[in-house]
Design a protein around this motif. Structure first.
Motif, PDB file in Angstrom:
ATOM      1  N   GLN A   1       0.825  -1.203   0.000  1.00 31.93           N
ATOM      2  CA  GLN A   1       0.000   0.000   0.000  1.00 31.93           C
ATOM      3  C   GLN A   1       0.861   1.256   0.000  1.00 31.93           C
ATOM      4  OE1 GLN A   1      -2.930  -0.940  -1.123  1.00 31.93           O
ATOM      5  NE2 GLN A   1      -4.100   0.151   0.417  1.00 31.93           N
ATOM      6  N   GLY A   2       1.984   1.217   0.720  1.00 35.13           N
ATOM      7  CA  GLY A   2       2.885   2.364   0.729  1.00 35.13           C
ATOM      8  C   GLY A   2       3.480   2.645  -0.631  1.00 35.13           C
ATOM      9  N   ASN A   3       3.645   1.607  -1.421  1.00 34.18           N
ATOM     10  CA  ASN A   3       4.195   1.764  -2.776  1.00 34.18           C
ATOM     11  C   ASN A   3       3.126   2.146  -3.790  1.00 34.18           C
ATOM     12  OD1 ASN A   3       6.007   1.486  -5.025  1.00 34.18           O
ATOM     13  ND2 ASN A   3       5.165  -0.555  -5.367  1.00 34.18           N
ATOM     14  N   ARG A   4       1.913   1.662  -3.599  1.00 33.77           N
ATOM     15  CA  ARG A   4       0.871   1.774  -4.615  1.00 33.77           C
ATOM     16  C   ARG A   4       0.561   3.221  -5.000  1.00 33.77           C
ATOM     17  NH1 ARG A   4      -3.101  -1.671  -6.142  1.00 33.77           N
ATOM     18  NH2 ARG A   4      -2.544  -3.100  -4.453  1.00 33.77           N
ATOM     19  N   TYR A   5       0.405   4.087  -4.032  1.00 33.21           N
ATOM     20  CA  TYR A   5      -0.069   5.441  -4.325  1.00 33.21           C
ATOM     21  C   TYR A   5       1.019   6.346  -4.913  1.00 33.21           C
ATOM     22  CZ  TYR A   5      -3.936   3.544  -1.705  1.00 33.21           C
ATOM     23  OH  TYR A   5      -4.958   2.726  -1.285  1.00 33.21           O
ATOM     24  N   PRO A   6       2.258   6.342  -4.376  1.00 29.77           N
ATOM     25  CA  PRO A   6       3.324   7.085  -5.056  1.00 29.77           C
ATOM     26  C   PRO A   6       3.588   6.572  -6.473  1.00 29.77           C
ATOM     27  CG  PRO A   6       3.975   6.566  -2.813  1.00 29.77           C
ATOM     28  CD  PRO A   6       2.708   5.801  -3.077  1.00 29.77           C
ATOM     29  N   GLN A   7       3.504   5.258  -6.645  1.00 29.54           N
ATOM     30  CA  GLN A   7       3.704   4.683  -7.981  1.00 29.54           C
ATOM     31  C   GLN A   7       2.624   5.161  -8.939  1.00 29.54           C
ATOM     32  OE1 GLN A   7       2.995   0.392  -8.567  1.00 29.54           O
ATOM     33  NE2 GLN A   7       5.004   0.287  -9.542  1.00 29.54           N
ATOM     34  N   ALA A   8       1.373   5.230  -8.467  1.00 29.34           N
ATOM     35  CA  ALA A   8       0.275   5.711  -9.307  1.00 29.34           C
ATOM     36  C   ALA A   8       0.493   7.169  -9.705  1.00 29.34           C
ATOM     37  CB  ALA A   8      -1.055   5.561  -8.574  1.00 29.34           C
TER      38      ALA A   8
ATOM     39  N   MET B   1      -6.880   9.715   7.033  1.00 29.57           N
ATOM     40  CA  MET B   1      -8.180  10.177   6.554  1.00 29.57           C
ATOM     41  C   MET B   1      -8.798   9.211   5.539  1.00 29.57           C
ATOM     42  SD  MET B   1      -9.141  13.827   4.759  1.00 29.57           S
ATOM     43  CE  MET B   1      -8.331  13.439   3.200  1.00 29.57           C
ATOM     44  N   LEU B   2      -7.984   8.696   4.619  1.00 31.41           N
ATOM     45  CA  LEU B   2      -8.521   7.890   3.525  1.00 31.41           C
ATOM     46  C   LEU B   2      -8.595   6.401   3.856  1.00 31.41           C
ATOM     47  CD1 LEU B   2      -6.787   9.587   0.450  1.00 31.41           C
ATOM     48  CD2 LEU B   2      -9.102   9.959   1.308  1.00 31.41           C
ATOM     49  N   LEU B   3      -7.528   5.852   4.421  1.00 29.84           N
ATOM     50  CA  LEU B   3      -7.466   4.403   4.627  1.00 29.84           C
ATOM     51  C   LEU B   3      -7.870   3.982   6.029  1.00 29.84           C
ATOM     52  CD1 LEU B   3      -4.111   3.589   2.766  1.00 29.84           C
ATOM     53  CD2 LEU B   3      -6.435   3.697   1.841  1.00 29.84           C
ATOM     54  N   GLY B   4      -7.679   4.877   6.998  1.00 32.07           N
ATOM     55  CA  GLY B   4      -8.029   4.531   8.366  1.00 32.07           C
ATOM     56  C   GLY B   4      -6.799   4.273   9.227  1.00 32.07           C
ATOM     57  N   GLU B   5      -7.014   4.291  10.541  1.00 30.77           N
ATOM     58  CA  GLU B   5      -5.916   4.133  11.500  1.00 30.77           C
ATOM     59  C   GLU B   5      -5.160   2.816  11.315  1.00 30.77           C
ATOM     60  OE1 GLU B   5      -4.880   6.159  13.933  1.00 30.77           O
ATOM     61  OE2 GLU B   5      -6.372   7.760  13.749  1.00 30.77           O
ATOM     62  N   GLN B   6      -5.858   1.754  10.862  1.00 35.05           N
ATOM     63  CA  GLN B   6      -5.206   0.439  10.765  1.00 35.05           C
ATOM     64  C   GLN B   6      -4.095   0.413   9.720  1.00 35.05           C
ATOM     65  OE1 GLN B   6      -8.196   1.172   9.668  1.00 35.05           O
ATOM     66  NE2 GLN B   6      -8.815  -0.005   7.855  1.00 35.05           N
ATOM     67  N   TRP B   7      -4.065   1.428   8.835  1.00 38.87           N
ATOM     68  CA  TRP B   7      -3.048   1.470   7.783  1.00 38.87           C
ATOM     69  C   TRP B   7      -1.901   2.438   8.090  1.00 38.87           C
ATOM     70  CZ3 TRP B   7      -2.590  -1.999   4.059  1.00 38.87           C
ATOM     71  CH2 TRP B   7      -3.719  -2.754   3.695  1.00 38.87           C
ATOM     72  N   LEU B   8      -1.863   3.046   9.275  1.00 41.83           N
ATOM     73  CA  LEU B   8      -0.797   4.001   9.605  1.00 41.83           C
ATOM     74  C   LEU B   8       0.617   3.402   9.521  1.00 41.83           C
ATOM     75  CD1 LEU B   8      -2.288   6.171  12.497  1.00 41.83           C
ATOM     76  CD2 LEU B   8      -1.722   6.882  10.171  1.00 41.83           C
ATOM     77  N   PRO B   9       0.807   2.091   9.777  1.00 42.04           N
ATOM     78  CA  PRO B   9       2.168   1.535   9.618  1.00 42.04           C
ATOM     79  C   PRO B   9       2.747   1.678   8.208  1.00 42.04           C
ATOM     80  CG  PRO B   9       0.829   0.053  10.933  1.00 42.04           C
ATOM     81  CD  PRO B   9      -0.099   1.106  10.415  1.00 42.04           C
ATOM     82  N   CYS B  10       1.915   1.990   7.206  1.00 44.87           N
ATOM     83  CA  CYS B  10       2.441   2.110   5.842  1.00 44.87           C
ATOM     84  C   CYS B  10       2.965   3.520   5.545  1.00 44.87           C
ATOM     85  CB  CYS B  10       1.383   1.713   4.808  1.00 44.87           C
ATOM     86  SG  CYS B  10       0.138   2.975   4.468  1.00 44.87           S
ATOM     87  N   VAL B  11       2.834   4.476   6.492  1.00 48.20           N
ATOM     88  CA  VAL B  11       3.226   5.864   6.239  1.00 48.20           C
ATOM     89  C   VAL B  11       4.713   5.980   5.912  1.00 48.20           C
ATOM     90  CG1 VAL B  11       3.520   8.148   7.294  1.00 48.20           C
ATOM     91  CG2 VAL B  11       1.358   6.927   7.553  1.00 48.20           C
ATOM     92  N   PHE B  12       5.568   5.348   6.724  1.00 47.72           N
ATOM     93  CA  PHE B  12       7.006   5.425   6.468  1.00 47.72           C
ATOM     94  C   PHE B  12       7.345   4.898   5.078  1.00 47.72           C
ATOM     95  CE2 PHE B  12      11.074   3.179   6.287  1.00 47.72           C
ATOM     96  CZ  PHE B  12      11.955   4.207   6.586  1.00 47.72           C
ATOM     97  N   PHE B  13       6.768   3.759   4.722  1.00 44.26           N
ATOM     98  CA  PHE B  13       7.041   3.171   3.410  1.00 44.26           C
ATOM     99  C   PHE B  13       6.583   4.110   2.291  1.00 44.26           C
ATOM    100  CE2 PHE B  13       6.030  -0.638   6.162  1.00 44.26           C
ATOM    101  CZ  PHE B  13       7.352  -0.940   6.418  1.00 44.26           C
ATOM    102  N   MET B  14       5.430   4.736   2.492  1.00 48.07           N
ATOM    103  CA  MET B  14       4.909   5.661   1.497  1.00 48.07           C
ATOM    104  C   MET B  14       5.851   6.847   1.295  1.00 48.07           C
ATOM    105  SD  MET B  14       1.129   7.430   1.419  1.00 48.07           S
ATOM    106  CE  MET B  14       0.315   5.823   1.304  1.00 48.07           C
TER     107      MET B  14
END
Length: 485
Positions: A244-251, A310-323
């Motif tokens: 998920q951290g890769n998906r949005y910057p890649q898009a 805001m978009l994915l929810g608190e459960q996805w916060l661990p992906c912030v660093f990767f993003m």
């Protein structure tokens, strides 16, 4: 040529942008409906599909675009080659699926992988369609097909997720996207496969394409290796966060840089005998792409935490660093793709392959050390940024000899985008200290950084902005003239 190139660029931008916006909405909804484990399982399956797609295309679609002599018979020859390869690969994936599922201790993975691998057969046709569109600079057709397929596949995926399909919802989304895309392109592109296979032309095209095949396998294999390692060495959930951290910057990178580079490949291929013209096109592509990509990636990294919350929810916060790491990595994308596409357009797929061998050698070394020696997924993802920085020099090195565009000149050309992005981000960062709601923080940071970037660009008379404004005025004037006529 300029009018056709600008028109193609606009349609390619619309296609990438439309796809990214719709996919963002779809992914946000599905991320709230599905678990990180489901996205991790999809990432593992996509490893085999992506590697298979590289083999199916075998660099032959690029060979069709690059060749100045390609005709209807060549397109049919490439199609039959790709179809035969895709059938063999699908059979291999079908048989290997249970072993893959057992290796990752995911017994439910076998049949979803078998279903997803059908994409390989569809792509045998789709890749040739896209090559025809690129060769003719008819990117409006790709725009139509992309928007239709993203909307249709998004609806299928969300409906399946709501129905509780889990991983199968992601499989249905991926498969329906490729099928709809192929069907819509078939309705627009006049080319159809004929019962023609020219052995001599197949050999000629493959003599160019096999180097791109090897390069593609190296690149896709390298990127896929990280997914396989994370899924095995760490966990499917951790892989889901990285994915998920890769998906949005890649898009975002594919919208901006990905719109420019395919058009540049087609344009340079048409004028490859005029070296001075080629150099001007390559410089213009690099300046424009860097000017657009770098501030967007910097802003994305700046707003990553409130965006994810805001978009994915608190459960996805661990992906912030990767993003954030991927944002900085993809900010370098224009340097890589501009130089590599220039080599392809000039017919130097041999150099392309050599560069991939060098890059993947140190890239794999970094990956293995961080994953198995240091055993840290954060360092592992961080190593991609280090690899990306080193690779800017590696990719740019042959350009001085091939098109007369040195690394030092390239650094001077991208310097405005780098400096202005850093300065604008520094001005926008203090907004995060105000403890505003996430939406307000994102909007205010975007406004501050956008105003600072454009304002400084105008004040310093940055060439890339002046060119974009002049091109926009030319397009508006041309349309007004045609309307009056």
């Amino acid at each position: 040529m300029k009018r056709r190139t600008v028109s193609a660029l606009l349609w390619k931008f619309f296609e990438r942008g439309g796809r990214a916006v719709i996919e963002l909405v779809v992914q946000v909804v599905m991320a709230r409906l599905l678990a990180p484990d489901d996205f991790g399982a999809l990432a593992i399956m996509l490893v085999f599909v992506n590697v298979g797609n590289v083999i199916v295309q075998s660099g032959l679609n690029t060979a069709l675009v690059q060749s100045s002599e390609a005709d209807e018979g060549d397109f049919s020859t490439v199609f039959w080659m790709s179809l035969a390869v895709s059938a063999v690969l699908y059979a291999a994936v079908f048989l290997a699926a249970p072993a893959v599922a057992a290796f990752y201790h995911m017994g439910h993975l076998a049949w979803p992988l078998r279903a997803l691998a059908l994409v390989l057969v569809v792509n045998a046709y789709n890749a040739v369609q896209v090559a025809w569109v690129q060769r003719e600079l008819e990117f409006r057709k790709v725009f139509t097909a992309t928007v239709a397929s993203v909307v249709a596949s998004g609806a299928v995926g969300i409906a399946a997720a709501i129905a509780g399909a889990g991983l199968w919802a992601l499989v249905a989304q991926q498969l329906s996207y490729q099928i709809v895309n192929c069907l819509v392109l078939a309705a627009q592109v006049p080319w159809r496969p004929h019962l023609v296979f020219r052995v001599s032309r197949a050999c000629e095209l493959f003599s160019f394409g096999w180097k791109l095949l090897a390069s593609g396998l190296l690149d896709t294999g390298y990127r896929s290796l990280s997914d396989l390692v994370i899924g095995k060495q760490f966990s499917a959930s951790q892989l889901g966060y990285v994915s998920q951290g890769n998906r949005y910057p890649q898009a975002l990178g594919s919208v901006l840089d990905g719109a420019i580079q395919p058009v540049m490949l087609s344009a340079v291929s048409r004028v490859q005998d005029d070296l001075s013209y080629v150099r001007r096109l390559v410089r213009r592509a690099l300046k424009t792409s860097c000017y657009l990509v770098m501030p967007c990636m910097t802003l994305f990294a700046l707003c990553a935490e409130p965006l994810v919350r805001m978009l994915l929810g608190e459960q996805w916060l661990p992906c912030v660093f990767f993003m954030q790491v991927y944002c900085l990595t993809y900010a370098l994308l224009p340097i890589h793709t501009t130089n590599l596409q220039a080599l392809n357009a000039m017919g130097r797929s041999d150099l392309f392959l050599k560069l991939e061998l060098v890059k993947k050698a140190y890239g794999v070394a970094f990956l293995l050390v961080t994953a198995f020696v240091l055993q840290d997924v954060y360092l592992m993802v961080g190593s991609y940024l280090v690899t990306g920085v080193i690779s800017t020099f590696v990719n740019a090195y042959p350009s001085k000899r091939v098109v007369g565009y040195s690394y030092a000149e390239q650094l001077r050309d991208i310097a405005p985008g780098v400096a202005l992005s850093a300065a604008s981000a520094a001005l926008a960062w203090p907004v995060s200290l105000f403890a505003l709601p996430d939406a307000a923080t994102i909007i205010l940071q975007a406004l501050v950084m956008g105003a600072a970037y454009l304002g400084l660009s105008r004040l310093l008379r940055v060439e890339a902005l002046e060119y974009l404004l002049a091109t926009a005025r030319e397009i508006v004037a041309g349309r007004k003239h045609r309307a009056e006529g």
